[in-house]
Design a protein around this motif. Sequence first.
Motif, PDB file in Angstrom:
ATOM      1  N   GLU A 155     -14.116 -26.390   2.237  1.00 22.89           N
ATOM      2  CA  GLU A 155     -12.984 -26.972   2.968  1.00 22.89           C
ATOM      3  C   GLU A 155     -12.006 -25.908   3.416  1.00 22.89           C
ATOM      4  OE1 GLU A 155     -11.412 -30.127   0.512  1.00 22.89           O
ATOM      5  OE2 GLU A 155     -13.338 -31.176   0.596  1.00 22.89           O
ATOM      6  N   GLY A 156     -12.001 -24.777   2.740  1.00 26.19           N
ATOM      7  CA  GLY A 156     -11.067 -23.726   3.125  1.00 26.19           C
ATOM      8  C   GLY A 156     -11.575 -22.340   2.755  1.00 26.19           C
ATOM      9  N   ILE A 157     -11.096 -21.352   3.491  1.00 20.54           N
ATOM     10  CA  ILE A 157     -11.447 -19.967   3.189  1.00 20.54           C
ATOM     11  C   ILE A 157     -10.163 -19.217   2.875  1.00 20.54           C
ATOM     12  CG2 ILE A 157     -12.479 -17.845   4.068  1.00 20.54           C
ATOM     13  CD1 ILE A 157     -14.099 -19.594   5.970  1.00 20.54           C
ATOM     14  N   VAL A 158     -10.173 -18.531   1.749  1.00 18.65           N
ATOM     15  CA  VAL A 158      -8.979 -17.813   1.313  1.00 18.65           C
ATOM     16  C   VAL A 158      -9.298 -16.317   1.362  1.00 18.65           C
ATOM     17  CG1 VAL A 158      -7.324 -17.591  -0.588  1.00 18.65           C
ATOM     18  CG2 VAL A 158      -8.518 -19.766  -0.237  1.00 18.65           C
ATOM     19  N   GLU A 159      -8.549 -15.566   2.169  1.00 18.14           N
ATOM     20  CA  GLU A 159      -8.824 -14.133   2.302  1.00 18.14           C
ATOM     21  C   GLU A 159      -7.540 -13.351   2.020  1.00 18.14           C
ATOM     22  OE1 GLU A 159     -10.508 -14.196   6.335  1.00 18.14           O
ATOM     23  OE2 GLU A 159     -12.482 -13.856   5.462  1.00 18.14           O
ATOM     24  N   PRO A 160      -7.255 -13.119   0.746  1.00 12.35           N
ATOM     25  CA  PRO A 160      -5.949 -12.551   0.386  1.00 12.35           C
ATOM     26  C   PRO A 160      -5.700 -11.130   0.905  1.00 12.35           C
ATOM     27  CG  PRO A 160      -7.202 -13.205  -1.579  1.00 12.35           C
ATOM     28  CD  PRO A 160      -8.105 -13.353  -0.419  1.00 12.35           C
ATOM     29  N   VAL A 161      -6.764 -10.346   1.160  1.00 14.09           N
ATOM     30  CA  VAL A 161      -6.525  -8.955   1.581  1.00 14.09           C
ATOM     31  C   VAL A 161      -6.965  -8.705   3.032  1.00 14.09           C
ATOM     32  CG1 VAL A 161      -6.509  -7.994  -0.751  1.00 14.09           C
ATOM     33  CG2 VAL A 161      -8.696  -8.177   0.424  1.00 14.09           C
ATOM     34  N   ARG A 162      -7.019  -9.769   3.807  1.00 16.08           N
ATOM     35  CA  ARG A 162      -7.576  -9.677   5.163  1.00 16.08           C
ATOM     36  C   ARG A 162      -6.802  -8.759   6.104  1.00 16.08           C
ATOM     37  NH1 ARG A 162      -6.238 -13.367   9.251  1.00 16.08           N
ATOM     38  NH2 ARG A 162      -8.429 -13.887   9.553  1.00 16.08           N
ATOM     39  N   ASP A 163      -5.514  -8.497   5.811  1.00 13.64           N
ATOM     40  CA  ASP A 163      -4.735  -7.644   6.706  1.00 13.64           C
ATOM     41  C   ASP A 163      -4.556  -6.223   6.173  1.00 13.64           C
ATOM     42  OD1 ASP A 163      -4.371  -9.679   8.569  1.00 13.64           O
ATOM     43  OD2 ASP A 163      -2.694 -10.512   7.412  1.00 13.64           O
ATOM     44  N   LEU A 164      -5.234  -5.916   5.086  1.00 21.67           N
ATOM     45  CA  LEU A 164      -5.021  -4.594   4.468  1.00 21.67           C
ATOM     46  C   LEU A 164      -6.129  -3.603   4.826  1.00 21.67           C
ATOM     47  CD1 LEU A 164      -3.880  -5.392   0.790  1.00 21.67           C
ATOM     48  CD2 LEU A 164      -2.551  -5.468   2.899  1.00 21.67           C
ATOM     49  N   TYR A 165      -5.720  -2.334   4.877  1.00 16.36           N
ATOM     50  CA  TYR A 165      -6.691  -1.249   4.957  1.00 16.36           C
ATOM     51  C   TYR A 165      -7.119  -0.894   3.533  1.00 16.36           C
ATOM     52  CZ  TYR A 165      -6.109  -0.155   9.892  1.00 16.36           C
ATOM     53  OH  TYR A 165      -6.136  -0.195  11.247  1.00 16.36           O
ATOM     54  N   LYS A 166      -8.232  -0.165   3.442  1.00 21.25           N
ATOM     55  CA  LYS A 166      -8.777   0.171   2.118  1.00 21.25           C
ATOM     56  C   LYS A 166      -7.759   0.877   1.224  1.00 21.25           C
ATOM     57  CE  LYS A 166     -12.951   0.133   1.120  1.00 21.25           C
ATOM     58  NZ  LYS A 166     -13.699  -1.042   0.676  1.00 21.25           N
ATOM     59  N   ASP A 167      -6.987   1.828   1.780  1.00 16.05           N
ATOM     60  CA  ASP A 167      -6.051   2.553   0.907  1.00 16.05           C
ATOM     61  C   ASP A 167      -4.943   1.628   0.393  1.00 16.05           C
ATOM     62  OD1 ASP A 167      -5.123   2.462   3.493  1.00 16.05           O
ATOM     63  OD2 ASP A 167      -4.489   4.550   3.587  1.00 16.05           O
ATOM     64  N   GLU A 168      -4.630   0.602   1.162  1.00 19.77           N
ATOM     65  CA  GLU A 168      -3.631  -0.372   0.704  1.00 19.77           C
ATOM     66  C   GLU A 168      -4.213  -1.259  -0.403  1.00 19.77           C
ATOM     67  OE1 GLU A 168      -0.924  -1.089   4.628  1.00 19.77           O
ATOM     68  OE2 GLU A 168      -2.933  -1.952   4.695  1.00 19.77           O
ATOM     69  N   VAL A 169      -5.489  -1.604  -0.248  1.00 21.03           N
ATOM     70  CA  VAL A 169      -6.145  -2.406  -1.286  1.00 21.03           C
ATOM     71  C   VAL A 169      -6.154  -1.625  -2.607  1.00 21.03           C
ATOM     72  CG1 VAL A 169      -8.255  -3.656  -1.946  1.00 21.03           C
ATOM     73  CG2 VAL A 169      -7.625  -3.503   0.440  1.00 21.03           C
ATOM     74  N   ARG A 170      -6.391  -0.313  -2.499  1.00 27.67           N
ATOM     75  CA  ARG A 170      -6.389   0.515  -3.719  1.00 27.67           C
ATOM     76  C   ARG A 170      -5.015   0.514  -4.379  1.00 27.67           C
ATOM     77  NH1 ARG A 170     -11.292   3.004  -3.718  1.00 27.67           N
ATOM     78  NH2 ARG A 170     -12.053   3.828  -1.745  1.00 27.67           N
TER      79      ARG A 170
END
Length: 305
Positions: A155-170
Amino acid sequence: MVNPTEFIDEAVESITEQIGDDNAIIALSGGVDSSVAATLAYRAVGDQLTPVYVDTGLMRKGETDQIRETFSFMESLEIVDARERFLEALAGVTDPEEKRKVIGEQFIREFEREAKETDAKQLVQGTIYPDRIESEGNIKSHHNVGGLPDVVDFEGIVEPVRDLYKDEVREVARELELEEIISERMPFPGPGLAVRIIGEVTPEKVEVARESCHVVEEELEEYEPWQAFAAVIGKATGVKGDNRVHGWVVAVRSVESRDGMTARAQEIDWQTLQRIQSRITGENENVARVVYDVTHKPPATIEYE
Ligand code: XMP
């Protein structure tokens, strides 16, 4: 650059709202993106989330045990042993895009079964910004983007880091206090060692790729590469003991990059390269030759297929 503390608070709040009382599921690969997405979602909804780790048999050395240990705090973690099913599905497949397709489809089958069992209505994904760009541009078929929602009726897709670059995810991973082995981990492609093997994926080639990747990661750690790995690229003649052999050619690749979209081959000193060569040919009796890849991206890609 995002502020990691604020980002985490906002992400947890928004995930809680999106998931509500539903059950959710995430494919946890052990990479930093899905690990961060899973940890954020687990903070938000606890055991309403089932993190699923599929052992495709195409993982790095020791990876499955590592995952089991690192994420032992998630009681709902499911580890699926799909090694034989992946190898069977890949038998005889040589075309790079076909390989990705077969792996993607097998992955969906494994994941779909888990999603049904847990009655998951929400799909959490560790998609990051460059994944979306490459996928939209159709540069190659990323098996972790798209696909799943069409097959399973989420019913839904949750993408919490969809706007981040890899270094931001780190940065976020460090703030979440995920172990260094996760936060500082090199990117590893969804299709795993299969894209580090040219031609058909066989158990023997997978073992050579896995052991060689391990050597390269150990030996090049001090260079702090974006990615360093080995690939099995073909066969060539060599001499082992007194015999001429037709053995595997292993390519070593080490690149610097910010987001994987472009990359520069790293300059590695001769002694280190020789040590890598000697370990790989010494530890794998069927390897006849080791070469170093000096090609940037573009014109090459980072992976081989
Ligand atoms: P290439 O080989 O296209 O890779 O230069 C760019 C970056 O993406 C990773 N990669 C993948 N990641 N699924 C992924 O999650 C995939 O199918 C895939 N293919 C490549 C690659 O390791 C590099 O970091």
